[in-house]
Design an enzyme around this catalytic site. Structure first.
Site, short mmCIF file in Angstrom:
data_model
loop_
_atom_site.label_atom_id
_atom_site.label_comp_id
_atom_site.label_asym_id
_atom_site.label_seq_id
_atom_site.Cartn_x
_atom_site.Cartn_y
_atom_site.Cartn_z
N HIS A 54 0.83 -1.22 0.00
CA HIS A 54 0.00 0.00 0.00
C HIS A 54 0.85 1.25 0.00
O HIS A 54 0.36 2.35 0.31
CB HIS A 54 -0.94 0.00 1.22
CG HIS A 54 -2.05 -1.01 1.09
ND1 HIS A 54 -2.84 -1.39 2.15
CD2 HIS A 54 -2.48 -1.75 0.02
CE1 HIS A 54 -3.72 -2.29 1.75
NE2 HIS A 54 -3.51 -2.54 0.46
N ASN A 58 -3.83 -12.64 15.45
CA ASN A 58 -4.57 -11.39 15.56
C ASN A 58 -5.11 -11.22 16.98
O ASN A 58 -5.24 -12.19 17.73
CB ASN A 58 -5.74 -11.39 14.54
CG ASN A 58 -6.15 -10.00 14.15
OD1 ASN A 58 -5.34 -9.20 13.69
ND2 ASN A 58 -7.42 -9.68 14.35
N SER A 77 -7.63 -7.04 9.75
CA SER A 77 -9.04 -7.40 9.95
C SER A 77 -9.60 -8.17 8.76
O SER A 77 -10.73 -8.64 8.78
CB SER A 77 -9.87 -6.13 10.16
OG SER A 77 -9.78 -5.30 9.01
N GLU A 125 -8.05 -10.56 17.82
CA GLU A 125 -9.34 -11.27 17.91
C GLU A 125 -9.63 -11.90 16.56
O GLU A 125 -8.96 -11.56 15.56
CB GLU A 125 -10.43 -10.27 18.28
CG GLU A 125 -10.57 -9.17 17.26
CD GLU A 125 -11.17 -7.88 17.82
OE1 GLU A 125 -11.41 -7.80 19.03
OE2 GLU A 125 -11.34 -6.95 17.01
#
Ligand code: APR
Length: 235
Positions: free
Chosen positions: A109, A202, A178, A204
């Site tokens: 990115h 991660n 995510s 979560e």
């Protein structure tokens, strides 16, 4: 843990969170404070380049006060000590991976510390503020310098190299993302269809949790060093 020969690691904002860099979609994340369409799209830049420059100038200034954390250092050590192929692909535009020592690194990115001239296409290391009054160091044209960051709707960098690595890896590890933004969110499926073992590390379960063979949840500064140690132990 079995012995692997070709590792691809993907990181997202979560690996830099404990260094004090805001993530995007957590509670109070960056996109809860500003609309990404205004500051992270070509249309937003066209509409109001000053707002976009201010957004990235703030983030660029903020980088001066942050340091790589144990997760960044663990990945750099894994790259150094791992006996075979290792590639780190990051969605992050901060420079914490390289400052921790990572070298086999792709910023898909782009990078906050780089500027791109839309007139001549030249790229420049850039640690200061950018604005529409900054001339390009190469072609001296003013008004068309932008952060060298990939915006929504634009094509990420070095995708050929990334796809080639995903097609031949035997371990794919996703850390601190995510799984909301493509093409990065689809890398796990490409690696899996190439026969790779896939692991998510991660805080979560991410949106793509069910696509991974294994998931380890916790803070990156704890779970990444432990995972890297386990990998090196099996190496
Ligand atoms: N340790 C591990 N994971 C963490 C931690 C931590 N300390 N803190 C947060 N996370 C996890 C969150 O649970 C979340 O799943 O990191 C993830 C961050 O997700 P996002 O904020 O969506 O960031 P990211 O996935 O990198 O976004 C991808 O979206 O806006 C674009 O270009 C931008 O590169 C970015 C892309």
């Amino acid at each position: 843990m079995r012995r692997f020969e070709r590792i691809v690691v993907l990181t997202g904002a979560g690996i830099s969170a404990e260094s004090g860099v805001d993530t995007f979609r957590d509670k109070d994340g960056i996109w809860s404070k500003i609309d990404y369409r205004d500051v992270a799209t070509p249309q937003g830049f066209e509409r109001n380049p000053g707002l976009v420059h201010d957004f990235y100038n703030q983030r660029r200034r903020g980088m001066a006060g942050v340091e790589p954390n144990a997760a960044h250092f663990a990945l750099a050590e894994l790259e150094r000590e791992f006996h075979a192929h290792f590639l780190l692909v990051t969605q992050n535009i901060d420079d914490l991976h390289e400052r921790a020592g990572s070298r086999q690194l792709i910023h898909m990115h782009g990078e906050l510390a780089k500027a791109l001239c839309m007139n001549c296409g030249s790229r420049h290391e850039w640690r200061d503020d950018l604005s529409t009054s900054v001339p390009c160091p190469a072609c001296h044209h003013t008004g068309l310098m932008r952060p060298d960051v990939v915006w929504f709707g634009e094509f990420p960098y070095q995708m050929d190299e990334i796809e080639a690595a995903l097609g031949t890896c035997d371990l794919f590890v996703s850390i601190g993302t995510s799984g909301n933004v493509y093409p990065a969110a689809g890398f796990v499926e490409e690696a899996r269809s190439a026969g790779a073992y896939t692991v998510e590390l991660n805080l979560e379960p991410s949106g793509g949790r069910n696509l991974f063979a294994e998931a380890i949840h916790g803070r990156a500064t704890e779970i990444v060093p432990a995972f890297a140690k386990q990998l090196l132990g099996s190496g």
